[in-house]
Design a protein around this motif. Sequence first.
Motif, mmCIF file in Angstrom:
data_model
loop_
_atom_site.group_PDB
_atom_site.id
_atom_site.type_symbol
_atom_site.label_atom_id
_atom_site.label_comp_id
_atom_site.label_asym_id
_atom_site.label_seq_id
_atom_site.Cartn_x
_atom_site.Cartn_y
_atom_site.Cartn_z
ATOM 1 N N SER A 120 9.584 16.237 2.734
ATOM 2 C CA SER A 120 10.645 16.991 2.068
ATOM 3 C C SER A 120 11.828 16.093 1.720
ATOM 4 O O SER A 120 11.979 14.989 2.237
ATOM 5 N N ASP A 121 12.670 16.628 0.847
ATOM 6 C CA ASP A 121 13.898 15.932 0.471
ATOM 7 C C ASP A 121 14.882 15.988 1.643
ATOM 8 O O ASP A 121 14.735 16.788 2.559
ATOM 9 N N LYS A 122 15.889 15.119 1.600
ATOM 10 C CA LYS A 122 16.905 15.077 2.640
ATOM 11 C C LYS A 122 18.244 15.502 2.044
ATOM 12 O O LYS A 122 19.000 14.670 1.544
ATOM 13 N N PRO A 123 18.553 16.801 2.087
ATOM 14 C CA PRO A 123 19.847 17.224 1.544
ATOM 15 C C PRO A 123 20.995 16.633 2.362
ATOM 16 O O PRO A 123 20.821 16.289 3.528
ATOM 17 N N LEU A 124 22.158 16.514 1.743
ATOM 18 C CA LEU A 124 23.312 15.928 2.426
ATOM 19 C C LEU A 124 23.896 16.856 3.479
ATOM 20 O O LEU A 124 24.554 16.411 4.412
ATOM 21 N N ASP A 125 23.667 18.164 3.341
ATOM 22 C CA ASP A 125 24.187 19.110 4.322
ATOM 23 C C ASP A 125 23.229 20.287 4.433
ATOM 24 O O ASP A 125 22.190 20.313 3.791
ATOM 25 N N GLY A 126 23.602 21.260 5.257
ATOM 26 C CA GLY A 126 22.795 22.459 5.376
ATOM 27 C C GLY A 126 21.624 22.354 6.340
ATOM 28 O O GLY A 126 20.604 22.996 6.152
ATOM 29 N N TYR A 127 21.770 21.564 7.401
ATOM 30 C CA TYR A 127 20.703 21.426 8.376
ATOM 31 C C TYR A 127 20.793 22.450 9.503
ATOM 32 O O TYR A 127 19.960 22.454 10.394
ATOM 33 N N ASP A 128 21.820 23.296 9.501
ATOM 34 C CA ASP A 128 21.898 24.330 10.525
ATOM 35 C C ASP A 128 20.733 25.301 10.322
ATOM 36 O O ASP A 128 20.204 25.463 9.218
ATOM 37 N N THR A 129 20.315 25.945 11.388
ATOM 38 C CA THR A 129 19.081 26.738 11.332
ATOM 39 C C THR A 129 19.188 27.933 10.390
ATOM 40 O O THR A 129 18.194 28.285 9.749
#
Length: 164
Positions: A28-37
């Motif tokens: 998958s891509d690695k977004p800069l933010d938004g890793y919270d569940t």
Amino acid sequence: MSGWRKVMPILGQGFRIIAVDLPGQGDSDKPLDGYDTQTVARRLHELVEHLGLKRYGLVAHDVGAWVAFPYAMMFDKEIEALAMLDAGISGITLPEMLPSASDRSWKTWHFSFHAVPDLREILLWTCHGLVPDHGLSVKRRCAHNPEGFSIEVRNAASEDYRNH
């Protein structure tokens, strides 16, 4: 996903399987933010909506279960069955602090390890796959079926890490 490579074909005989790499994992891509569940759960639900799924079962493993828990809370009317495997859910099943003594932390060493910025990438590029092999070697020694962590599985896991 390499850990599921033998299970998915068997499950696929009776179920439609949609396997997803969470953001920043696998292919998958690695977004800069938004890793919270909750954000990841919402992104996953956007995929489910795009696929037109109305009722479905959700199986989640390890970190995927961390996402499945809020997902199930937000979209419970759509889920027919839920299985969360091999994961501690913060606030539900995890203690306040993870163990740090080596005899008790062999299952959780990677939490602190991955908290060090760029350490994984530095080691992977300088030590040629040290991290995935070490992690899978530990699992292999402690596994119910050590052959499940064959050289083929370890190479696939190493490749997953090298690609990211």
